[in-house]
Design a protein around this motif. Structure first.
Motif, short mmCIF file in Angstrom:
data_model
loop_
_atom_site.label_atom_id
_atom_site.label_comp_id
_atom_site.label_asym_id
_atom_site.label_seq_id
_atom_site.Cartn_x
_atom_site.Cartn_y
_atom_site.Cartn_z
N SER A 1 -1.85 -9.94 -61.60
CA SER A 1 -0.55 -10.16 -60.97
C SER A 1 -0.24 -9.05 -59.97
CB SER A 1 0.55 -10.25 -62.02
OG SER A 1 0.79 -9.00 -62.64
N LEU A 2 -0.68 -7.83 -60.26
CA LEU A 2 -0.47 -6.72 -59.33
C LEU A 2 -1.30 -6.89 -58.07
CD1 LEU A 2 -0.36 -3.78 -61.90
CD2 LEU A 2 1.47 -4.39 -60.30
N MET B 1 -1.85 -8.76 -66.15
CA MET B 1 -0.99 -7.84 -65.40
C MET B 1 -1.71 -7.30 -64.18
SD MET B 1 0.74 -4.20 -66.50
CE MET B 1 1.71 -4.90 -67.84
N ASP C 1 -2.35 -9.81 -56.88
CA ASP C 1 -1.72 -10.92 -56.16
C ASP C 1 -0.46 -10.44 -55.45
OD1 ASP C 1 -3.66 -12.67 -57.04
OD2 ASP C 1 -2.47 -13.45 -58.70
N ALA C 2 0.34 -9.63 -56.14
CA ALA C 2 1.57 -9.11 -55.55
C ALA C 2 1.27 -8.22 -54.35
CB ALA C 2 2.37 -8.34 -56.60
N THR C 3 0.19 -7.48 -54.41
CA THR C 3 -0.20 -6.63 -53.28
C THR C 3 -0.49 -7.48 -52.05
OG1 THR C 3 -1.16 -4.98 -54.78
CG2 THR C 3 -1.84 -4.89 -52.47
N LEU D 1 2.24 -0.12 -63.44
CA LEU D 1 1.28 -0.19 -62.33
C LEU D 1 0.32 1.01 -62.37
CD1 LEU D 1 2.08 -1.00 -58.61
CD2 LEU D 1 0.74 1.01 -59.20
N LYS E 1 7.48 -6.91 -57.01
CA LYS E 1 7.01 -8.27 -56.72
C LYS E 1 6.26 -8.84 -57.92
CE LYS E 1 6.18 -11.75 -53.91
NZ LYS E 1 7.26 -12.61 -53.43
N ALA E 2 5.52 -7.98 -58.62
CA ALA E 2 4.74 -8.42 -59.79
C ALA E 2 5.61 -8.56 -61.03
CB ALA E 2 3.59 -7.45 -60.05
#
Length: 200
Positions: A16-17, A13, A19-21, A49, A41-42
């Motif tokens: 993924s956060l 998680m 990467d989403a950033t 978050l 996005k994540a």
């Protein structure tokens, strides 16, 4: 980061956060990269978050840490090959790999670098400076010359910071008037000139 993940699911998680950033900054810009947009996005809730990050600035730092780790790995890999390379090949190979790293994944990190003036880039560039200083010192150990190279600390500082800040400036410029290959060629010449023994 508020707390470090321990379980694999939590680590995934957090990744993924981060990467989403990076993706959100690339698509919407730094100011628009809010925690709400990043969480969406994540594919997680904003509450999830905030279990790991206190703010969007913490997420930005996570991206920079990941980026710096990747760049440091590139330098380390090049250091292992230093005994078989001259200084021009070392600098050229390293800088080409750095550009390829920044351009990978739809130019994910290239978009991040464009905001270097608004992010805490200095601390991360200090880490890269230290790795590159080590690399050039190792190069000189493996390629000794009859005449010693003088003022090493000054030359390392000028060379490395020229590389770092010019590279950042170049990738941040939407319409650079010189090519990447031209930048790299000049830096290979500069490295050879600074680290070559003095002509007597």
């Amino acid at each position: 980061m508020r707390r470090k993940p321990r379980q694999e699911r939590s680590k995934a998680m957090v990744q993924s956060l981060i990467d989403a950033t990076a993706l959100t900054i690339g698509r919407h810009g730094l100011e628009a990269a809010t925690t709400v947009l990043i969480a969406d996005k994540a594919g997680v809730s904003v509450g999830s978050l905030y279990q790991y990050f206190d703010s969007k600035e913490d997420l930005y730092e996570g991206v920079l840490e990941q980026m710096t780790s990747g760049l440091s790995a590139l330098v380390n890999a090049q250091i292992e090959q230093l005994p078989d390379k001259d200084i021009r090949v070392f600098v050229s190979d390293l800088l080409n790999q750095v550009w390829e790293f920044l351009e990978a994944n739809n130019q994910r990190y290239l978009h991040i670098v464009k905001y270097w003036a608004q992010l805490d880039f200095v601390r991360f560039m200090d880490e890269l400076q230290n790795r590159l200083t080590t690399a050039f010192a190792i190069y000189l150990v493996h390629h000794p010359s009859a005449a010693p190279v003088t003022e090493l600390s000054t030359k390392f500082y000028v060379l490395i910071n020229s590389v770092l800040f010019t590279s950042v400036r170049h990738v941040s410029d939407p319409t650079p008037h010189i090519s990447r290959l031209q930048v790299i060629e000049v830096f290979t010449q500069l490295a050879e000139h600074l680290l070559a023994p003095p002509v007597t």
